[in-house]
Design an enzyme around this catalytic site. Structure first.
Site, PDB file in Angstrom:
ATOM      1  N   SER B  53       0.867  -1.178   0.000  1.00 51.43           N
ATOM      2  CA  SER B  53       0.000   0.000   0.000  1.00 51.43           C
ATOM      3  C   SER B  53       0.900   1.223   0.000  1.00 51.43           C
ATOM      4  CB  SER B  53      -0.909  -0.018   1.233  1.00 51.43           C
ATOM      5  OG  SER B  53      -1.825   1.060   1.146  1.00 51.43           O
ATOM      6  N   GLU B  54       0.639   2.175  -0.889  1.00 49.90           N
ATOM      7  CA  GLU B  54       1.626   3.214  -1.171  1.00 49.90           C
ATOM      8  C   GLU B  54       1.884   4.154  -0.001  1.00 49.90           C
ATOM      9  OE1 GLU B  54      -1.126   2.487  -2.965  1.00 49.90           O
ATOM     10  OE2 GLU B  54      -1.911   4.255  -4.001  1.00 49.90           O
TER      11      GLU B  54
END
Lengths: 226, 217, 226, 217
Positions: B53-54
């Site tokens: 997840s960025e």
């Protein structure tokens, strides 16, 4: 003795000038330096450029700073999100400037500022609206956009634990932009949940070494809202 | 919609399940907002796929039980999540280094349009929108080793989303490798869209009629 | 189940081709992947480009690889150091090519490779021999040299503890180039002193997440020589 | 050498002590190999100065006792060192980010020559040397907020090291702010070298005679 702790917000905000570029950490509600943002509102600096991932939500915090007319320009990747009502109003009325930057390019531009890279070529955004007016160059067969370092006059950072040298560790997804902005700010101001004695933080696990930090204030505000 | 399409079109969950079935063990995968997020639910717990997840998570796990939410642990969609055993946290520049440096095996995104040359438009809802939210979409579309798109085959009023040329503002050029729609699975190759699978009861010609670019088989 | 551990050096070295660019971690004697270098000698790949801070010392390890004529070119910041006898001989005889890179530029070029930055502008080396033939450009009033990303086909890395996902932590100054090279290598091979069960490494303190690692081999070789 | 110079020239330790005396508490300092390394020994333990070593240490401490050496803990000169309470470890890219990003308050380096415009030559011993070792010198000279040089005022055979133009290959342009020699302390300003202090018994004119560029007072 090096002691970067300050005990009141006036000292924490001291010297933030009108026209400053202010980097504001946090992603969503997590890792946001809310107390520092409130203090910046109190402090009074205006004509600010704010760099943050979002353009504020609701009417408190960043949104409040904007609503008070103190933000001339916002640089972010995600301006329009649920509850970004103040931004929407100001933007529709032409009262705030907007620079949209891809989230990774935003992080990398600040990391570049912190690391002494003056500009860099990235393939992100080539051929899109966000590359309009920017230099494009082929490197090793890939078209790239030239992006410049993004410095902050001030960085507002939230962390989990700090010591008096300004060494910081973060909690979980509260890390996000905070360490990157700490590097990129000329004046990096930190609010910390917890205070450690010098030496309590293991030298192997310090995420932001104190060299990137100017001031720390202890604000044990608790958890982000659910 | 024809009755055949109505009856057998894949649901959002079915689309997500199809994507999940195609992800081998060991891949590092970033899932966009919307249907892509659902993909994680269909990867069997026994198959180790590492979700990125960025906002600084590698090894994202499922949503927590209501009474076990960690308020400090959210994903890029700002939903509360968990971290799997073996996961780690990193800051935004390190997180996007994973994306932009070509370390993510697969990114799955939603889209408004995909063109037959692989162009994707998924961030601005119209050319007149001057303040659209790009987030990490451009970084992901360009940086991931593979880009798969999950979207409805047509808009609600029946206009094709698979087109010769995108009308919406582009996210990235020539980036898409595969598309999962509610009607079909298609690859993007040199010559354009290639149909790999169609829902039951719908012919190639019927699919072509709902598509804004030439399909091959 | 993801398990990046291999149990023998032949498997660790599998696929390293002649002509490969090999990044070799370590600074001084600390954090050097000595067992992997020995295995590379055994493996037999030749015509290599080696990227390392030094050009080897004594007649073992990197120096031995060079002495065997397997290194066509070395990229480093500090070629001539105490005991770099093999390099000196080969260089004097015109049998090895040399690219000298400032140490910070060397680290940054590999970080760029790992982070998808294709090239960047830095003021380091402007006006010196090391900038000869390179593009120079003024950015924000400062002259800068254009430097390109430095990828490795292979990275050889030493770490303190690894788990089966390839998550790594390092020990003290053994960290040095290792995490940067892990990012920059297409095939990153790690020798680890210790093995941890998955989950034993705190997610907050992992320095190199497994995404940057392809293979790990357990080599509890002990301390660097004093 | 004149008797006055012989008698009162500063020793290496005295030069290092002079540098140390000028470093205020709280500065982040990188010390090069040679005399600069000695500087750390002259900073009183009560004054917190944070020493950086480019191989990934911030908060480097003094050399350990012989029986307390940690073989994993070396500095950029490959000497065994310690880490002070409050120190931290980082990888090479992060370490050089500190240097190149302008976060180091002061770098102290040795040099072969310094020119009156601040150019420094300290890495290649001759223009014919085709394999000199640069290490982090260029990064430090350009990146640190201040660059001080510590060196003998002249070469062993009496040639000046403070010159109008460097003859040796340059490390960085217009980078040096101050020079500590065995004979004097000089600042580099717009107009060139300014003498701040001279050893006892040596006149300005005598110092000028040993210097390859015009001095001012």
């Amino acid at each position: 003795m090096i002691d970067k702790f300050v005990t009141n917000m006036a000292d924490a905000m001291s010297g933030i000038a009108d026209g400053a570029t202010v980097l504001v950490g946090g992603f969503g509600q997590v890792g946001q330096p809310n107390a520092l943002i409130e203090a910046l509102i109190e402090h009074g600096a205006k004509d600010l450029t704010v760099v943050a991932n979002n353009a504020g939500t609701g009417r408190a915090g960043l949104a409040r700073l904007m609503e008070l007319g103190r933000v001339r320009r916002i640089v972010c990747s995600f301006p329009r999100s649920t509850g970004s009502v103040v931004f929407e109003e100001l933007y529709a009325a032409g009262k705030i400037e907007l620079e949209i930057v891809p989230q990774g390019t935003l992080a990398e531009r600040m990391r570049a500022a912190g690391a002494g890279v003056r500009a860099f070529y990235t393939p992100t955004a080539v051929g899109t609206k966000l590359a309009e007016g920017k230099e494009v160059r082929e490197i090793g067969g890939t078209n790239c956009v030239l992006e410049t370092a993004l410095h902050g006059d001030v960085a507002l950072v939230e962390c989990w634990t700090a010591d008096r040298w300004g060494n910081l560790v973060f909690r979980s997804s509260g890390r996000n932009f905070n360490p990157v902005m700490a590097m990129a700010g000329k004046l990096t101001i930190v609010q910390t949940q917890h205070v450690a004695e010098l030496g309590e933080l293991d030298p192997e696990v310090i995420v932001t070494p104190g060299i990137f930090v100017n001031r720390v204030i202890h604000v044990p505000y608790g958890d982000p809202p659910l | 919609m024809s009755d055949a399409v109505k009856n057998s079109a894949w649901s959002r969950a079915e689309m997500a399940a199809k994507v999940a079935a195609a992800i081998p063990e060991g891949w590092y995968v970033n899932l966009g907002i919307g249907i892509p997020t659902l993909v994680a639910d269909f990867v069997p717990a026994t198959r180790e796929v590492v979700i990125h997840s960025e906002n600084g998570l590698l090894g994202m796990g499922p949503a927590p039980a209501k009474d076990a939410i960690d308020p400090w642990l959210i994903n890029a969609g700002k939903q509360h999540v968990t971290l799997r055993t073996g996961g780690s946290y990193m800051h935004h520049a390190d997180s996007f280094a994973m994306i932009r440096g070509g370390h993510i095996d697969l990114c799955v995104l939603g889209a408004f349009e995909v063109a037959s040359n692989g162009d994707i438009a998924n961030w601005a809802t119209s050319v007149n929108d001057t303040a659209p939210a790009v987030g990490g979409a451009m970084d992901l579309a360009v940086g991931a080793k593979r880009l798969w798109v999950v979207m409805e085959h047509t808009t609600k009023d029946g206009r094709p989303r698979l087109v010769d040329q995108c009308q919406y503002p582009l996210t990235a050029l020539a980036a898409v490798d595969r598309i999962y729609t509610n009607l079909a699975v298609l690859d993007v190759v040199e010559s354009g869209f290639v149909v790999r699978e169609i829902i039951d009861g719908v012919s190639f010609d019927e699919l072509q009629a709902r598509t804004g670019a030439r399909l091959s088989q």
